[in-house]
Design a protein around this motif. Structure first.
Motif, PDB file in Angstrom:
ATOM      1  N   VAL A 190      -5.326   0.062  -8.490  1.00 20.21           N
ATOM      2  CA  VAL A 190      -4.696  -1.185  -8.060  1.00 20.21           C
ATOM      3  C   VAL A 190      -3.920  -1.719  -9.250  1.00 20.21           C
ATOM      4  CG1 VAL A 190      -6.355  -1.775  -6.259  1.00 20.21           C
ATOM      5  CG2 VAL A 190      -6.753  -2.564  -8.577  1.00 20.21           C
ATOM      6  N   LYS A 191      -2.743  -2.251  -8.962  1.00 19.14           N
ATOM      7  CA  LYS A 191      -1.923  -2.881 -10.000  1.00 19.14           C
ATOM      8  C   LYS A 191      -1.687  -4.319  -9.568  1.00 19.14           C
ATOM      9  CE  LYS A 191       0.390   1.129 -11.696  1.00 19.14           C
ATOM     10  NZ  LYS A 191       1.076   1.452 -12.866  1.00 19.14           N
TER      11      LYS A 191
ATOM     12  N   LEU B 137       0.407  -7.374  -5.472  1.00 15.98           N
ATOM     13  CA  LEU B 137      -0.697  -6.425  -5.550  1.00 15.98           C
ATOM     14  C   LEU B 137      -0.232  -5.092  -4.989  1.00 15.98           C
ATOM     15  CD1 LEU B 137      -3.722  -5.721  -5.982  1.00 15.98           C
ATOM     16  CD2 LEU B 137      -4.120  -6.586  -3.653  1.00 15.98           C
ATOM     17  N   LEU B 138      -0.288  -4.056  -5.806  1.00 18.38           N
ATOM     18  CA  LEU B 138       0.044  -2.702  -5.370  1.00 18.38           C
ATOM     19  C   LEU B 138      -1.251  -1.909  -5.274  1.00 18.38           C
ATOM     20  CD1 LEU B 138       2.065  -0.402  -4.733  1.00 18.38           C
ATOM     21  CD2 LEU B 138       2.099   0.074  -7.193  1.00 18.38           C
ATOM     22  N   ILE B 139      -1.545  -1.402  -4.089  1.00 17.91           N
ATOM     23  CA  ILE B 139      -2.681  -0.517  -3.882  1.00 17.91           C
ATOM     24  C   ILE B 139      -2.097   0.886  -3.838  1.00 17.91           C
ATOM     25  CG2 ILE B 139      -4.590   0.104  -2.360  1.00 17.91           C
ATOM     26  CD1 ILE B 139      -4.630  -2.899  -1.511  1.00 17.91           C
ATOM     27  N   ASP B 140      -2.255   1.591  -4.935  1.00 23.92           N
ATOM     28  CA  ASP B 140      -1.597   2.885  -5.122  1.00 23.92           C
ATOM     29  C   ASP B 140      -2.557   4.012  -4.750  1.00 23.92           C
ATOM     30  OD1 ASP B 140      -0.292   5.201  -6.063  1.00 23.92           O
ATOM     31  OD2 ASP B 140       0.788   4.003  -7.553  1.00 23.92           O
ATOM     32  N   ARG B 141      -2.333   4.585  -3.574  1.00 20.67           N
ATOM     33  CA  ARG B 141      -3.229   5.623  -3.071  1.00 20.67           C
ATOM     34  C   ARG B 141      -2.981   6.975  -3.746  1.00 20.67           C
ATOM     35  NH1 ARG B 141      -3.025   5.426   3.245  1.00 20.67           N
ATOM     36  NH2 ARG B 141      -0.792   5.486   2.863  1.00 20.67           N
TER      37      ARG B 141
ATOM     38  N   ASP C 149       7.989   1.219  -3.900  1.00 20.28           N
ATOM     39  CA  ASP C 149       6.775   0.439  -4.103  1.00 20.28           C
ATOM     40  C   ASP C 149       6.441   0.172  -5.565  1.00 20.28           C
ATOM     41  OD1 ASP C 149       6.400   0.323  -1.366  1.00 20.28           O
ATOM     42  OD2 ASP C 149       5.009   2.004  -1.305  1.00 20.28           O
ATOM     43  N   ARG C 150       6.855   1.058  -6.456  1.00 21.65           N
ATOM     44  CA  ARG C 150       6.480   0.899  -7.861  1.00 21.65           C
ATOM     45  C   ARG C 150       7.575   0.289  -8.729  1.00 21.65           C
ATOM     46  NH1 ARG C 150       4.645   6.346  -6.609  1.00 21.65           N
ATOM     47  NH2 ARG C 150       2.428   6.245  -6.121  1.00 21.65           N
ATOM     48  N   VAL C 151       8.822   0.304  -8.255  1.00 22.32           N
ATOM     49  CA  VAL C 151       9.929  -0.192  -9.075  1.00 22.32           C
ATOM     50  C   VAL C 151      10.689  -1.319  -8.357  1.00 22.32           C
ATOM     51  CG1 VAL C 151      12.070   0.422 -10.268  1.00 22.32           C
ATOM     52  CG2 VAL C 151      10.177   2.048 -10.210  1.00 22.32           C
ATOM     53  N   ASP C 152      11.340  -0.983  -7.244  1.00 15.57           N
ATOM     54  CA  ASP C 152      12.235  -1.941  -6.581  1.00 15.57           C
ATOM     55  C   ASP C 152      11.522  -3.186  -6.068  1.00 15.57           C
ATOM     56  OD1 ASP C 152      14.372  -0.287  -7.085  1.00 15.57           O
ATOM     57  OD2 ASP C 152      14.473   0.541  -5.056  1.00 15.57           O
ATOM     58  N   LYS C 153      10.400  -2.996  -5.395  1.00 15.72           N
ATOM     59  CA  LYS C 153       9.726  -4.153  -4.809  1.00 15.72           C
ATOM     60  C   LYS C 153       9.112  -5.087  -5.851  1.00 15.72           C
ATOM     61  CE  LYS C 153       9.056  -3.252  -0.056  1.00 15.72           C
ATOM     62  NZ  LYS C 153       8.096  -3.175   1.017  1.00 15.72           N
ATOM     63  N   PRO C 154       8.380  -4.577  -6.849  1.00 19.97           N
ATOM     64  CA  PRO C 154       7.886  -5.529  -7.857  1.00 19.97           C
ATOM     65  C   PRO C 154       9.018  -6.317  -8.518  1.00 19.97           C
ATOM     66  CG  PRO C 154       6.723  -3.455  -8.076  1.00 19.97           C
ATOM     67  CD  PRO C 154       7.841  -3.234  -7.079  1.00 19.97           C
ATOM     68  N   ARG C 155      10.129  -5.658  -8.768  1.00 16.63           N
ATOM     69  CA  ARG C 155      11.276  -6.357  -9.365  1.00 16.63           C
ATOM     70  C   ARG C 155      11.804  -7.439  -8.422  1.00 16.63           C
ATOM     71  NH1 ARG C 155      16.847  -3.397 -10.138  1.00 16.63           N
ATOM     72  NH2 ARG C 155      18.112  -5.257  -9.971  1.00 16.63           N
TER      73      ARG C 155
ATOM     74  N   VAL D 196       0.888  -1.161   0.000  1.00 13.23           N
ATOM     75  CA  VAL D 196       0.000   0.000   0.000  1.00 13.23           C
ATOM     76  C   VAL D 196       0.922   1.205   0.000  1.00 13.23           C
ATOM     77  CG1 VAL D 196      -1.818   1.246   1.231  1.00 13.23           C
ATOM     78  CG2 VAL D 196      -1.735  -1.267   1.335  1.00 13.23           C
ATOM     79  N   THR D 197       0.807   2.048  -1.019  1.00 10.72           N
ATOM     80  CA  THR D 197       1.730   3.183  -1.096  1.00 10.72           C
ATOM     81  C   THR D 197       1.589   4.075   0.127  1.00 10.72           C
ATOM     82  OG1 THR D 197       0.158   4.487  -2.393  1.00 10.72           O
ATOM     83  CG2 THR D 197       1.843   3.246  -3.617  1.00 10.72           C
ATOM     84  N   SER D 198       2.735   4.577   0.555  1.00 12.83           N
ATOM     85  CA  SER D 198       2.747   5.549   1.645  1.00 12.83           C
ATOM     86  C   SER D 198       2.912   6.924   1.009  1.00 12.83           C
ATOM     87  CB  SER D 198       3.892   5.245   2.607  1.00 12.83           C
ATOM     88  OG  SER D 198       5.126   5.263   1.921  1.00 12.83           O
ATOM     89  N   TYR D 199       2.914   7.928   1.834  1.00 16.80           N
ATOM     90  CA  TYR D 199       3.052   9.280   1.300  1.00 16.80           C
ATOM     91  C   TYR D 199       4.441   9.834   1.579  1.00 16.80           C
ATOM     92  CZ  TYR D 199      -1.964   8.934   0.608  1.00 16.80           C
ATOM     93  OH  TYR D 199      -3.207   8.529   0.202  1.00 16.80           O
ATOM     94  N   ASP D 200       5.449   8.955   1.607  1.00 12.36           N
ATOM     95  CA  ASP D 200       6.819   9.424   1.815  1.00 12.36           C
ATOM     96  C   ASP D 200       7.524   9.601   0.472  1.00 12.36           C
ATOM     97  OD1 ASP D 200       7.797   6.903   1.003  1.00 12.36           O
ATOM     98  OD2 ASP D 200       7.942   6.175   3.045  1.00 12.36           O
TER      99      ASP D 200
END
Length: 192
Positions: free
Chosen positions: A149-150, A140-144, A123-129, A112-116
């Motif tokens: 959702v991705k 599953l990425l919940i992009d606030r 969350d969008r690059v390093d972790k999915p890789r 779940v994306t944070s606001y940092d």
């Protein structure tokens, strides 16, 4: 792809985490692709998001648990250390495991994306890789930030072959081995 020069060894990272655990509760450290990052603690809306997902998973797949905060050894050679916001696995999958569990039984990871400031890269690059390199079937990425959702699936050769992006409010079907359909309408309630 060029090799990334590690900032530190994984053993040095694990010692840093042990020290941080004794001195500060609010920091969740991760080590991905040779880089150290600090993950913000979950805010109330992120916690509500994970509770919603937990209820949906338990309702449809009671033999599974969505574990929050369990560290995983990730990457092709398991030299990374990640703390997914959730790891969906058989209920007893992490029994007897230490702080950095074997990811083999994990069917899906959730972020779940944070606001940092680091959420984009982490969350969008390093972790999915890292999760694809590990062979975790679904991420599953919940992009606030984008209210989407991705669903990343079909890991192969260090990347996910399929990425489905849907706006909050649509139904999303988590592919096998999950097989759950989620109504994402409630996610609209937990964004800024």
């Amino acid at each position: 792809m060029t090799a990334v020069r590690p900032q530190m060894l994984v053993t040095q990272f694990e010692e840093l985490v042990r020290h941080a655990a004794r001195t500060a509760e609010a920091v969740r450290l991760e080590f991905l692709h040779g880089r150290l990052s600090a993950k913000a603690p979950l805010d109330g809306n992120a916690a509500c998001t994970l509770q919603w997902l937990t209820r949906a998973c338990v309702r449809e797949r009671p033999e599974l648990s969505l574990n929050s905060g369990q560290g995983l050894a990730v990457g092709a050679r398991r030299e990374g250390r990640a703390r997914p916001d959730g790891s969906l696995a058989p209920s007893e999958a992490f029994a007897g495991q230490g702080e950095w569990a074997d990811p083999a039984p994990v069917l899906m990871v959730v972020e779940v994306t944070s606001y940092d400031s680091d959420t984009d890269r982490r969350d969008r690059v390093d972790k999915p890789r890292a999760y694809a390199e590990t062979g975790i079937p679904v991420s599953l990425l919940i992009d606030r930030d984008t209210c989407e959702v991705k669903v990343h699936s079909r890991p192969d050769d260090g990347r996910y072959e399929t990425v489905q992006t849907l706006p909050f409010g649509k139904e999303v079907t988590l592919p096998d081995p999950i097989g759950i359909t989620l109504d994402t309408e409630p996610l609209k309630n937990w964004v800024r």
